[in-house]
Motif scaffolding. Structure first.
Motif, PDB file in Angstrom:
ATOM      1  N   GLY A   1      43.534  42.761  38.959  1.00 26.46           N
ATOM      2  CA  GLY A   1      44.684  42.042  39.511  1.00 26.46           C
ATOM      3  C   GLY A   1      45.282  41.096  38.480  1.00 26.46           C
ATOM      4  N   LEU A   2      44.430  40.367  37.776  1.00 29.56           N
ATOM      5  CA  LEU A   2      44.948  39.418  36.776  1.00 29.56           C
ATOM      6  C   LEU A   2      45.621  40.165  35.624  1.00 29.56           C
ATOM      7  CD1 LEU A   2      42.035  36.813  36.757  1.00 29.56           C
ATOM      8  CD2 LEU A   2      44.344  36.526  37.712  1.00 29.56           C
ATOM      9  N   GLU A   3      45.058  41.315  35.258  1.00 31.82           N
ATOM     10  CA  GLU A   3      45.702  42.115  34.197  1.00 31.82           C
ATOM     11  C   GLU A   3      47.082  42.582  34.649  1.00 31.82           C
ATOM     12  OE1 GLU A   3      42.591  44.968  33.215  1.00 31.82           O
ATOM     13  OE2 GLU A   3      42.405  44.028  31.226  1.00 31.82           O
ATOM     14  N   ALA A   4      47.191  42.958  35.929  1.00 32.17           N
ATOM     15  CA  ALA A   4      48.498  43.395  36.450  1.00 32.17           C
ATOM     16  C   ALA A   4      49.524  42.257  36.361  1.00 32.17           C
ATOM     17  CB  ALA A   4      48.357  43.869  37.893  1.00 32.17           C
ATOM     18  N   LEU A   5      49.046  41.021  36.432  1.00 33.50           N
ATOM     19  CA  LEU A   5      49.959  39.869  36.334  1.00 33.50           C
ATOM     20  C   LEU A   5      50.248  39.511  34.868  1.00 33.50           C
ATOM     21  CD1 LEU A   5      48.532  37.486  39.114  1.00 33.50           C
ATOM     22  CD2 LEU A   5      50.490  39.022  39.281  1.00 33.50           C
TER      23      LEU A   5
ATOM     24  N   ALA B   1      46.942  34.035  28.829  1.00 35.51           N
ATOM     25  CA  ALA B   1      48.248  34.492  29.313  1.00 35.51           C
ATOM     26  C   ALA B   1      49.289  33.500  28.828  1.00 35.51           C
ATOM     27  CB  ALA B   1      48.254  34.540  30.834  1.00 35.51           C
ATOM     28  N   GLY B   2      50.468  34.010  28.516  1.00 34.62           N
ATOM     29  CA  GLY B   2      51.585  33.100  28.326  1.00 34.62           C
ATOM     30  C   GLY B   2      52.029  32.765  29.744  1.00 34.62           C
ATOM     31  N   GLN B   3      53.178  33.240  30.131  1.00 33.68           N
ATOM     32  CA  GLN B   3      53.614  33.096  31.526  1.00 33.68           C
ATOM     33  C   GLN B   3      53.162  34.336  32.297  1.00 33.68           C
ATOM     34  OE1 GLN B   3      56.347  30.826  33.304  1.00 33.68           O
ATOM     35  NE2 GLN B   3      54.983  31.825  34.766  1.00 33.68           N
ATOM     36  N   LEU B   4      52.389  34.141  33.381  1.00 35.04           N
ATOM     37  CA  LEU B   4      52.032  35.295  34.215  1.00 35.04           C
ATOM     38  C   LEU B   4      53.298  35.815  34.883  1.00 35.04           C
ATOM     39  CD1 LEU B   4      48.753  34.011  35.948  1.00 35.04           C
ATOM     40  CD2 LEU B   4      48.909  35.711  34.116  1.00 35.04           C
ATOM     41  N   ARG B   5      53.342  37.128  35.143  1.00 34.29           N
ATOM     42  CA  ARG B   5      54.538  37.724  35.766  1.00 34.29           C
ATOM     43  C   ARG B   5      54.159  38.430  37.059  1.00 34.29           C
ATOM     44  NH1 ARG B   5      59.063  37.553  32.772  1.00 34.29           N
ATOM     45  NH2 ARG B   5      58.696  36.650  30.730  1.00 34.29           N
ATOM     46  N   GLY B   6      55.008  38.274  38.063  1.00 35.92           N
ATOM     47  CA  GLY B   6      54.758  38.882  39.365  1.00 35.92           C
ATOM     48  C   GLY B   6      54.571  40.389  39.263  1.00 35.92           C
ATOM     49  N   ALA B   7      53.747  40.940  40.128  1.00 37.59           N
ATOM     50  CA  ALA B   7      53.478  42.387  40.130  1.00 37.59           C
ATOM     51  C   ALA B   7      52.969  42.766  41.517  1.00 37.59           C
ATOM     52  CB  ALA B   7      52.413  42.715  39.089  1.00 37.59           C
ATOM     53  N   THR B   8      52.862  44.065  41.753  1.00 37.91           N
ATOM     54  CA  THR B   8      52.231  44.514  43.000  1.00 37.91           C
ATOM     55  C   THR B   8      50.765  44.824  42.711  1.00 37.91           C
ATOM     56  OG1 THR B   8      54.271  45.361  43.906  1.00 37.91           O
ATOM     57  CG2 THR B   8      52.245  46.289  44.802  1.00 37.91           C
ATOM     58  N   ILE B   9      49.887  44.225  43.499  1.00 35.01           N
ATOM     59  CA  ILE B   9      48.443  44.421  43.323  1.00 35.01           C
ATOM     60  C   ILE B   9      47.921  45.060  44.608  1.00 35.01           C
ATOM     61  CG2 ILE B   9      46.226  43.238  43.092  1.00 35.01           C
ATOM     62  CD1 ILE B   9      47.960  40.941  41.717  1.00 35.01           C
ATOM     63  N   THR B  10      47.314  46.238  44.473  1.00 35.09           N
ATOM     64  CA  THR B  10      46.773  46.908  45.663  1.00 35.09           C
ATOM     65  C   THR B  10      45.254  46.944  45.535  1.00 35.09           C
ATOM     66  OG1 THR B  10      48.760  48.254  45.760  1.00 35.09           O
ATOM     67  CG2 THR B  10      46.885  49.021  47.059  1.00 35.09           C
ATOM     68  N   PHE B  11      44.580  46.247  46.410  1.00 41.46           N
ATOM     69  CA  PHE B  11      43.112  46.251  46.359  1.00 41.46           C
ATOM     70  C   PHE B  11      42.581  47.530  47.001  1.00 41.46           C
ATOM     71  CE2 PHE B  11      43.437  41.445  46.347  1.00 41.46           C
ATOM     72  CZ  PHE B  11      42.992  41.320  45.053  1.00 41.46           C
ATOM     73  N   PRO B  12      41.597  48.191  46.368  1.00 43.62           N
ATOM     74  CA  PRO B  12      41.003  49.391  46.972  1.00 43.62           C
ATOM     75  C   PRO B  12      40.340  49.069  48.311  1.00 43.62           C
ATOM     76  CG  PRO B  12      40.415  49.199  44.655  1.00 43.62           C
ATOM     77  CD  PRO B  12      41.081  47.919  45.026  1.00 43.62           C
ATOM     78  N   THR B  13      39.657  47.914  48.385  1.00 41.81           N
ATOM     79  CA  THR B  13      39.164  47.394  49.666  1.00 41.81           C
ATOM     80  C   THR B  13      39.487  45.909  49.685  1.00 41.81           C
ATOM     81  OG1 THR B  13      37.001  46.932  48.717  1.00 41.81           O
ATOM     82  CG2 THR B  13      37.209  48.994  49.881  1.00 41.81           C
ATOM     83  N   PRO B  14      39.632  45.319  50.874  1.00 45.72           N
ATOM     84  CA  PRO B  14      39.985  43.895  50.890  1.00 45.72           C
ATOM     85  C   PRO B  14      38.872  43.056  50.261  1.00 45.72           C
ATOM     86  CG  PRO B  14      40.182  44.893  53.081  1.00 45.72           C
ATOM     87  CD  PRO B  14      39.473  45.880  52.219  1.00 45.72           C
ATOM     88  N   THR B  15      39.237  42.120  49.435  1.00 44.93           N
ATOM     89  CA  THR B  15      38.253  41.197  48.861  1.00 44.93           C
ATOM     90  C   THR B  15      38.724  39.767  49.121  1.00 44.93           C
ATOM     91  OG1 THR B  15      37.539  40.234  46.748  1.00 44.93           O
ATOM     92  CG2 THR B  15      39.255  41.901  46.611  1.00 44.93           C
ATOM     93  N   VAL B  16      37.821  38.959  49.663  1.00 48.73           N
ATOM     94  CA  VAL B  16      38.194  37.607  50.081  1.00 48.73           C
ATOM     95  C   VAL B  16      38.506  36.743  48.855  1.00 48.73           C
ATOM     96  CG1 VAL B  16      37.411  35.533  51.287  1.00 48.73           C
ATOM     97  CG2 VAL B  16      36.856  37.781  52.204  1.00 48.73           C
ATOM     98  N   THR B  17      37.505  36.560  47.978  1.00 51.09           N
ATOM     99  CA  THR B  17      37.758  35.690  46.818  1.00 51.09           C
ATOM    100  C   THR B  17      38.729  36.357  45.838  1.00 51.09           C
ATOM    101  OG1 THR B  17      35.692  36.467  45.857  1.00 51.09           O
ATOM    102  CG2 THR B  17      35.635  34.329  46.941  1.00 51.09           C
ATOM    103  N   GLY B  18      38.773  37.703  45.828  1.00 49.48           N
ATOM    104  CA  GLY B  18      39.752  38.399  44.977  1.00 49.48           C
ATOM    105  C   GLY B  18      41.169  38.054  45.432  1.00 49.48           C
ATOM    106  N   THR B  19      41.411  38.110  46.739  1.00 46.06           N
ATOM    107  CA  THR B  19      42.729  37.753  47.279  1.00 46.06           C
ATOM    108  C   THR B  19      43.043  36.295  46.942  1.00 46.06           C
ATOM    109  OG1 THR B  19      42.411  39.328  49.088  1.00 46.06           O
ATOM    110  CG2 THR B  19      44.104  37.647  49.413  1.00 46.06           C
TER     111      THR B  19
END
Ligand code: EPU
Length: 416
Positions: free
Chosen positions: A129-133, A148-166
């Protein structure tokens, strides 16, 4: 090392007040790294994981004052960006500083958590997810170094829901440029509580509590005041204690709407329930009926209540099956329960529980936080004396559980 001694067989009666949720307090404390200034947090549980997280923030440069269940945290002088192995190995939730440090300071070095008593628990979804940003990640010597310089918005799709990942993605995306969408996000109330805190700081977040969260990045956030939600797992643990001791227990200052599946299951075993705006009363009506339970992400049955419910079902009038779908190895308490006379057979991710009329007290050992709670409950319902050792696990997430249980009539004490 402390242990807990229980003389079982006493019915619990009375009211117990529920504290703040550990798993909401930890990400909200991490989120203060996104601000500069002083934040007041209310209803913070006084449990060891919160103290450890406070130490981590202090090691990064934060100043913390505590006054009962309030914490005042000043993050004006953050000047270190590393979560060392010594801390992360004792508390995996330390990984929650990665997202906010990266978003606010453009760099972070955080030890990889490794496995733990309840499963392998990888952090690959956080890293992807962080790499996608737009973060650049290096894994060396057991640490993830992120830039990271400035992180950039992206779509992140988790394979399964993760609490701390979200939660890590929410905290990274809130200061990113543009819009981030998290698909298959965790819907837990603790995620919502974090999103509310971020919104109060000025973050723009829509959809927290649903599987699709949209975050529109802002340039900065302001320190504020936040309330930690009541701990639904602490509430659930006391409800199960009331039900399995044949008692009558009211949990006060909880959010019944966060307890839906557990309350359904308590009705399923035959317990009587009364539900108010911020309280739930459980009245035991004799021997529990057997029940099949499948743990699942919220709003499903919480894996953090699985050990306690197993303890209850060991004395049910028939055969129950628990299917643990969240963590692959979360049955360490089963063998300890069997030492107390329970009949539990493990078949892959299923635990088959054949109810017995009574448990007998025994010396048992806690292996993780919720397993400890399950063993304490078993001890309360068993005949004779139970000692639960390694209770430091318990202290990570329950505030004075033995004091609260004693106030309900339990014969329980902590011994050094
Ligand atoms: N997963 C991955 N890769 C990832 C992240 C998760 O494969 O990068 C897998 C996990 O291995 C697991 C599943 O996804 O099989 C769900 O795990 P999740 O990430 O949701 O768990 P977590 O965020 O590490 C939090 C709680 C746990 C609770 C779980 C599930 C905190 C600090 N911890 O852990 O709480 O059991 O969600 O609800 O919020 C506890 O309080 O006793 C406790 C263990």
């Amino acid at each position: 090392m402390d242990y807990i001694e229980i003389e079982g067989g006493v019915q619990l009666h009375g009211h117990v007040r529920i504290g703040g949720a550990k798993n909401a307090a930890l990400p909200i404390i991490a989120s203060l790294l996104l601000t500069t200034g002083e934040t007041r947090l209310c209803n913070v549980p006084r449990v060891r994981d919160v103290f450890t997280f406070g130490q981590l923030l202090q090691a990064l440069g934060a100043n913390i004052r505590s006054d009962g269940s309030e914490l005042v945290i000043d993050t004006s002088r953050i000047d270190r960006f590393e979560a060392p192995y010594e801390l992360v190995k004792t508390m995996r939730a330390s990984f929650l500083v990665l997202g906010p440090l990266l978003a606010r300071y453009g760099k972070a070095r955080v030890s990889l958590p490794g496995g733990c008593a309840i499963g392998a628990r990888p952090v690959n979804f956080h890293l992807q997810g962080l790499e996608a940003l737009g973060a650049h990640l290096e894994l060396t010597q057991g640490y993830v170094s992120a830039y990271a310089g400035q992180l950039r918005g992206a779509t992140i799709t988790f394979p399964t829901p993760t609490v701390t990942g979200t939660e890590n993605m929410l905290m990274a995306a809130v200061l990113a440029k543009g819009t981030t969408v998290i698909e298959n996000a965790a819907c837990e109330p603790e995620v919502v509580n974090l999103a509310e805190a971020l919104a109060r700081m000025g973050g723009r977040i829509i959809g927290a509590g649903s599987p699709r969260i949209a975050i529109e990045g802002v340039s900065d956030l302001e320190a504020s005041v936040h309330d930690i939600i009541p701990d639904r797992i602490e509430a659930g643990t006391f409800l199960v204690a009331g039900a399995m001791t044949g008692g009558d227990v009211t949990v006060d200052r909880c959010r019944p709407q966060h307890l839906g599946t557990l309350l359904d299951h308590l009705r399923g075993i035959g317990a009587g329930l009364e539900v108010g705006a911020d309280w739930v009363r459980v009245i035991s009506v004799g021997r529990a009926q057997p029940l099949d339970i499948v743990t699942a992400p919220y709003p499903g049955f919480p894996t953090d209540m699985q050990a306690q419910m197993m303890a209850l079902l060991t004395r049910a009038d028939g055969r129950s099956v628990i299917s643990e779908t969240v963590f692959e190895n979360r049955y360490m308490h089963a063998a300890e329960l069997c030492r107390m006379g329970a009949k539990v057979d493990l078949e892959g991710s299923d635990a088959v529980i054949t109810g017995v009329p009574r448990l007998h007290g025994a010396p048992v050992m806690a292996t993780d936080l919720r397993a400890s709670a399950g063993l304490i409950l078993a001890g309360l319902a068993a005949e004779g004396l139970t000692t639960v050792s390694r209770v430091y696990h318990l202290d990570r997430g329950y505030e004075q559980i033995e004091v609260k249980l004693a106030a309900l009539g339990a014969k329980i004490r902590r011994l050094p």
